[in-house]
Design a protein around this motif. Structure first.
Motif, PDB file in Angstrom:
ATOM      1  N   THR A   1      -8.339 -10.430  10.862  1.00 24.07           N
ATOM      2  CA  THR A   1      -8.993 -10.160   9.578  1.00 24.07           C
ATOM      3  C   THR A   1      -9.724  -8.829   9.607  1.00 24.07           C
ATOM      4  OG1 THR A   1      -9.290 -12.533   9.210  1.00 24.07           O
ATOM      5  CG2 THR A   1     -10.626 -11.037   7.876  1.00 24.07           C
ATOM      6  N   ASP A   2     -10.412  -8.551  10.701  1.00 22.55           N
ATOM      7  CA  ASP A   2     -11.117  -7.268  10.839  1.00 22.55           C
ATOM      8  C   ASP A   2     -10.135  -6.109  10.821  1.00 22.55           C
ATOM      9  OD1 ASP A   2     -13.501  -8.601  10.964  1.00 22.55           O
ATOM     10  OD2 ASP A   2     -13.603  -8.592  13.163  1.00 22.55           O
ATOM     11  N   LEU A   3      -8.995  -6.275  11.484  1.00 25.05           N
ATOM     12  CA  LEU A   3      -7.989  -5.221  11.499  1.00 25.05           C
ATOM     13  C   LEU A   3      -7.428  -4.968  10.105  1.00 25.05           C
ATOM     14  CD1 LEU A   3      -6.070  -6.040  14.808  1.00 25.05           C
ATOM     15  CD2 LEU A   3      -7.633  -4.125  14.395  1.00 25.05           C
ATOM     16  N   GLN A   4      -7.236  -6.047   9.342  1.00 23.75           N
ATOM     17  CA  GLN A   4      -6.714  -5.908   7.987  1.00 23.75           C
ATOM     18  C   GLN A   4      -7.695  -5.140   7.098  1.00 23.75           C
ATOM     19  OE1 GLN A   4      -5.796  -9.862   6.690  1.00 23.75           O
ATOM     20  NE2 GLN A   4      -3.904  -9.994   7.875  1.00 23.75           N
ATOM     21  N   TRP A   5      -8.978  -5.467   7.216  1.00 20.50           N
ATOM     22  CA  TRP A   5      -9.978  -4.762   6.420  1.00 20.50           C
ATOM     23  C   TRP A   5     -10.064  -3.289   6.812  1.00 20.50           C
ATOM     24  CZ3 TRP A   5     -12.165  -5.936   2.011  1.00 20.50           C
ATOM     25  CH2 TRP A   5     -12.237  -7.270   1.621  1.00 20.50           C
ATOM     26  N   SER A   6     -10.037  -3.010   8.109  1.00 22.02           N
ATOM     27  CA  SER A   6     -10.107  -1.617   8.557  1.00 22.02           C
ATOM     28  C   SER A   6      -8.880  -0.844   8.103  1.00 22.02           C
ATOM     29  CB  SER A   6     -10.238  -1.559  10.084  1.00 22.02           C
ATOM     30  OG  SER A   6      -9.085  -2.106  10.714  1.00 22.02           O
ATOM     31  N   LEU A   7      -7.713  -1.512   8.067  1.00 28.07           N
ATOM     32  CA  LEU A   7      -6.499  -0.864   7.598  1.00 28.07           C
ATOM     33  C   LEU A   7      -6.616  -0.510   6.115  1.00 28.07           C
ATOM     34  CD1 LEU A   7      -3.544   0.003   7.994  1.00 28.07           C
ATOM     35  CD2 LEU A   7      -2.879  -2.344   7.443  1.00 28.07           C
ATOM     36  N   GLN A   8      -7.191  -1.422   5.329  1.00 24.70           N
ATOM     37  CA  GLN A   8      -7.338  -1.160   3.903  1.00 24.70           C
ATOM     38  C   GLN A   8      -8.262   0.027   3.640  1.00 24.70           C
ATOM     39  OE1 GLN A   8      -7.933  -4.738   1.396  1.00 24.70           O
ATOM     40  NE2 GLN A   8      -7.497  -5.921   3.248  1.00 24.70           N
ATOM     41  N   PHE A   9      -9.375   0.075   4.337  1.00 24.85           N
ATOM     42  CA  PHE A   9     -10.299   1.190   4.147  1.00 24.85           C
ATOM     43  C   PHE A   9      -9.680   2.506   4.629  1.00 24.85           C
ATOM     44  CE2 PHE A   9     -13.603  -2.198   4.059  1.00 24.85           C
ATOM     45  CZ  PHE A   9     -14.154  -1.872   2.826  1.00 24.85           C
ATOM     46  N   ALA A  10      -8.848   2.429   5.649  1.00 24.60           N
ATOM     47  CA  ALA A  10      -8.204   3.641   6.160  1.00 24.60           C
ATOM     48  C   ALA A  10      -7.182   4.203   5.181  1.00 24.60           C
ATOM     49  CB  ALA A  10      -7.531   3.339   7.500  1.00 24.60           C
ATOM     50  N   ARG A  11      -6.718   3.387   4.236  1.00 21.39           N
ATOM     51  CA  ARG A  11      -5.719   3.827   3.268  1.00 21.39           C
ATOM     52  C   ARG A  11      -6.336   4.348   1.980  1.00 21.39           C
ATOM     53  NH1 ARG A  11      -3.446   3.488   7.209  1.00 21.39           N
ATOM     54  NH2 ARG A  11      -3.492   5.716   6.748  1.00 21.39           N
ATOM     55  N   LEU A  12      -7.634   4.330   1.853  1.00 18.80           N
ATOM     56  CA  LEU A  12      -8.282   4.816   0.630  1.00 18.80           C
ATOM     57  C   LEU A  12      -7.999   6.301   0.351  1.00 18.80           C
ATOM     58  CD1 LEU A  12     -11.734   2.970   0.704  1.00 18.80           C
ATOM     59  CD2 LEU A  12      -9.679   2.436  -0.635  1.00 18.80           C
ATOM     60  N   PRO A  13      -7.891   7.173   1.374  1.00 18.02           N
ATOM     61  CA  PRO A  13      -7.552   8.572   1.064  1.00 18.02           C
ATOM     62  C   PRO A  13      -6.231   8.725   0.319  1.00 18.02           C
ATOM     63  CG  PRO A  13      -8.401   8.399   3.294  1.00 18.02           C
ATOM     64  CD  PRO A  13      -8.227   6.998   2.803  1.00 18.02           C
ATOM     65  N   GLU A  14      -5.259   7.881   0.615  1.00 23.44           N
ATOM     66  CA  GLU A  14      -3.982   7.943  -0.102  1.00 23.44           C
ATOM     67  C   GLU A  14      -4.189   7.669  -1.593  1.00 23.44           C
ATOM     68  OE1 GLU A  14      -4.304   6.829   2.912  1.00 23.44           O
ATOM     69  OE2 GLU A  14      -2.412   6.775   4.049  1.00 23.44           O
ATOM     70  N   LEU A  15      -4.984   6.650  -1.902  1.00 26.70           N
ATOM     71  CA  LEU A  15      -5.255   6.328  -3.299  1.00 26.70           C
ATOM     72  C   LEU A  15      -6.050   7.449  -3.968  1.00 26.70           C
ATOM     73  CD1 LEU A  15      -6.178   2.530  -3.020  1.00 26.70           C
ATOM     74  CD2 LEU A  15      -4.019   3.540  -3.791  1.00 26.70           C
ATOM     75  N   GLY A  16      -7.011   8.015  -3.239  1.00 23.54           N
ATOM     76  CA  GLY A  16      -7.800   9.105  -3.800  1.00 23.54           C
ATOM     77  C   GLY A  16      -6.961  10.324  -4.118  1.00 23.54           C
ATOM     78  N   ALA A  17      -6.060  10.685  -3.213  1.00 20.84           N
ATOM     79  CA  ALA A  17      -5.190  11.834  -3.450  1.00 20.84           C
ATOM     80  C   ALA A  17      -4.280  11.594  -4.645  1.00 20.84           C
ATOM     81  CB  ALA A  17      -4.362  12.129  -2.200  1.00 20.84           C
ATOM     82  N   ALA A  18      -3.740  10.383  -4.741  1.00 19.44           N
ATOM     83  CA  ALA A  18      -2.872  10.051  -5.876  1.00 19.44           C
ATOM     84  C   ALA A  18      -3.634  10.143  -7.187  1.00 19.44           C
ATOM     85  CB  ALA A  18      -2.292   8.646  -5.700  1.00 19.44           C
ATOM     86  N   LEU A  19      -4.871   9.682  -7.191  1.00 21.25           N
ATOM     87  CA  LEU A  19      -5.682   9.719  -8.408  1.00 21.25           C
ATOM     88  C   LEU A  19      -5.960  11.157  -8.847  1.00 21.25           C
ATOM     89  CD1 LEU A  19      -7.368   8.234 -10.546  1.00 21.25           C
ATOM     90  CD2 LEU A  19      -9.289   8.284  -8.942  1.00 21.25           C
TER      91      LEU A  19
ATOM     92  N   THR B   1      -2.965   7.706 -18.836  1.00 16.10           N
ATOM     93  CA  THR B   1      -1.622   7.214 -18.531  1.00 16.10           C
ATOM     94  C   THR B   1      -1.136   7.743 -17.191  1.00 16.10           C
ATOM     95  OG1 THR B   1      -1.067   7.071 -20.885  1.00 16.10           O
ATOM     96  CG2 THR B   1       0.769   7.123 -19.321  1.00 16.10           C
ATOM     97  N   HIS B   2      -1.263   9.046 -16.982  1.00 15.25           N
ATOM     98  CA  HIS B   2      -0.770   9.638 -15.738  1.00 15.25           C
ATOM     99  C   HIS B   2      -1.567   9.152 -14.533  1.00 15.25           C
ATOM    100  CE1 HIS B   2       1.207  12.344 -18.584  1.00 15.25           C
ATOM    101  NE2 HIS B   2       1.991  12.724 -17.593  1.00 15.25           N
ATOM    102  N   ALA B   3      -2.891   9.010 -14.695  1.00 11.39           N
ATOM    103  CA  ALA B   3      -3.707   8.537 -13.576  1.00 11.39           C
ATOM    104  C   ALA B   3      -3.325   7.117 -13.188  1.00 11.39           C
ATOM    105  CB  ALA B   3      -5.189   8.606 -13.938  1.00 11.39           C
ATOM    106  N   LEU B   4      -3.100   6.260 -14.177  1.00  8.45           N
ATOM    107  CA  LEU B   4      -2.727   4.872 -13.879  1.00  8.45           C
ATOM    108  C   LEU B   4      -1.339   4.796 -13.245  1.00  8.45           C
ATOM    109  CD1 LEU B   4      -4.074   3.076 -17.079  1.00  8.45           C
ATOM    110  CD2 LEU B   4      -5.066   3.053 -14.784  1.00  8.45           C
ATOM    111  N   VAL B   5      -0.420   5.618 -13.723  1.00  4.35           N
ATOM    112  CA  VAL B   5       0.933   5.623 -13.149  1.00  4.35           C
ATOM    113  C   VAL B   5       0.889   6.081 -11.693  1.00  4.35           C
ATOM    114  CG1 VAL B   5       3.182   6.769 -13.215  1.00  4.35           C
ATOM    115  CG2 VAL B   5       2.170   5.886 -15.313  1.00  4.35           C
TER     116      VAL B   5
END
Length: 241
Positions: free
Chosen positions: A10-28, A49-53
């Motif tokens: 569970t801890d590894l899963q949470w750390s993995l999710q937080f580590a992927r936030l830069p990808e979402l930020g760049a896409a946004l 529209t473009h931000a959500l896509v």
């Protein structure tokens, strides 16, 4: 079952999710940049529209890559991480089709639909941690949309001009626009007005003029009329009338 390993997983899963936030930020950020250009031009699909896509495409990519990691190695289960990514390409076509409009013997919205499709690709690239590719494609988009009108101006036929003009309703600008056109030795052959399809408070005017020599100068002159929101060649594939 090794109950000790459950909290660790569970801890590894949470750390993995937080580590992927830069990808979402760049896409946004990149998606909003593309959307801002469309919104600035008064097109149907803008920043939201473009931000959500882009953001949704990035999340789909992350789910495709990491969302089923806990099932790997389970007997009888095989995963293909590319399947969700492939479905994004197919699914975004429905959104793009809703933007394209056929009216007055012309196709409108092609460029905006293409920008939404491209934004999905940018979001997928960000979700795949391909930040350099996403950034280069975003820069290439702006190169295309700004160089395109310049090429249209150079190749527009001498002696004729067809303009699509948008301005806020109720300000009586049509008289000023006509005066600007005729003062430059252009003769208006066709004129059509109508309510803007997506902004009811604005008027969309189509004007065909003949007899002049510099269509680029005409476009600049109309654009300089106070109150005019946008001017473009009416035969542009993404006019938003």
């Amino acid at each position: 079952m090794d109950w000790v390993s459950v909290p660790l997983q569970t801890d590894l899963q949470w750390s993995l999710q937080f580590a992927r936030l830069p990808e979402l930020g760049a896409a946004l950020v990149l998606s909003m940049a593309v959307g801002f250009e469309r919104q600035f031009r008064g097109k149907q699909a803008g920043v939201r529209t473009h931000a959500l896509v882009g953001l949704g495409s990035a999340l789909f990519m992350l789910v495709s890559k990491y969302g089923f990691a806990d099932l790997l190695g389970t007997t009888g289960i095989g995963l293909d991480p590319s399947r969700i990514a492939a479905q994004i390409v197919s699914g975004i076509g429905f959104l793009g089709a809703g933007i394209i409009v056929f009216r007055s013997d012309a196709v409108r919205g092609l460029t905006t639909a293409a920008s939404v499709w491209l934004t999905a690709a940018i979001g997928m690239a960000c979700g795949g941690s391909l930040f350099a590719l996403a950034g280069v494609v975003t820069a290439a988009y702006f190169l295309v949309v700004f160089v395109g009108p310049l090429l249209s101006r150079l190749t527009h036929p001498v002696g004729s001009a067809e303009l699509q003009i948008e301005y806020r309703d109720g300000q009586g600008l049509l008289r000023d626009i006509v005066e600007v056109i005729t003062s430059r030795q252009w003769r208006i052959s066709r004129l059509r007005t109508g309510t803007h399809r997506t902004d009811p408070g604005y008027v969309a005017v189509f004007i065909a003029a003949e007899g002049g020599t510099d269509s680029g100068d005409l476009l600049d002159a109309v654009a300089s009329v106070e109150g005019v929101r946008s001017v473009d060649w009416a035969d542009d594939e993404d006019s938003s009338s």
